[in-house]
Enzyme design. Structure first.
Site, PDB file in Angstrom:
ATOM      1  N   GLY A  24      26.430  -5.846  45.436  1.00 48.44           N
ATOM      2  CA  GLY A  24      25.690  -5.140  46.490  1.00 48.44           C
ATOM      3  C   GLY A  24      24.193  -5.329  46.368  1.00 48.44           C
ATOM      4  N   CYS A  25      23.698  -5.267  45.149  1.00 47.16           N
ATOM      5  CA  CYS A  25      22.247  -5.399  44.937  1.00 47.16           C
ATOM      6  C   CYS A  25      21.777  -6.817  45.238  1.00 47.16           C
ATOM      7  CB  CYS A  25      21.885  -4.978  43.518  1.00 47.16           C
ATOM      8  SG  CYS A  25      22.234  -3.224  43.217  1.00 47.16           S
ATOM      9  N   THR A  26      22.616  -7.787  44.936  1.00 44.15           N
ATOM     10  CA  THR A  26      22.278  -9.178  45.258  1.00 44.15           C
ATOM     11  C   THR A  26      22.247  -9.367  46.771  1.00 44.15           C
ATOM     12  OG1 THR A  26      23.186  -9.977  43.170  1.00 44.15           O
ATOM     13  CG2 THR A  26      22.982 -11.592  44.965  1.00 44.15           C
TER      14      THR A  26
END
Length: 157
Positions: A48-50
């Site tokens: 998700g952060c990527t």
């Protein structure tokens, strides 16, 4: 740690000075006179952060063109942030807040629901700060996917 107080539009954005992925000292005060998007994410190099970081990267031209500087903050150490930036060609500052002081100041740490369980951790949050250092938009518990497009729409970009 308990939930930290949340910021709202009109609040003064808490100042901070943190180290970026390249070892540079970056202060919010450095950007007075410019608009800033400060976003908090749970962990570098997670799916998700990527996705969210790459969305900011891919939208950086339009955000910068509209006068916004993007700053990403996480509790990751500088070495992990450097690897994240290199792996995903991230060209905006990723700031290390290992002691969570800035997360707490912005209300980006607290209780959340993760896979049906209540846990305490980073609340994926985004703040838009104006030229005078005031919060103009405060968003908590945003989704990683589609968030940047939604933010750009709210900002008229």
């Amino acid at each position: 740690m308990t939930d930290s107080p949340r910021l709202a539009a009109g609040d003064t954005a808490p100042d901070f000075t943190l180290t970026d992925q390249d070892g540079n000292s970056v202060s919010l005060a450095d950007f007075r006179g410019r608009k800033v998007v400060v976003y908090f994410y749970p962990a570098a190099m997670t799916p998700g952060c990527t996705t969210q970081a790459c969305d900011f990267r891919d939208s950086l031209g339009s955000l910068v063109g509209a006068g916004y500087q993007v700053l990403g903050l996480s509790k990751d150490n500088r070495a992990k942030l450097a690897e994240f930036a290199e792996n995903d060609h991230l060209t905006f500052p990723l700031l290390s807040d290992e002691d969570l002081a800035v997360h707490l100041a912005y209300g980006a740490w607290g209780e959340k629901n993760l896979y049906g369980k209540s846990v305490t951790g980073v609340l994926r949050s985004t703040f838009v700060i104006d030229e005078a250092g005031l919060v103009t938009l405060s968003q908590y518990n945003v989704k990683a996917t589609g968030h940047v497009a939604s933010l750009r729409k709210k900002l008229g970009i």
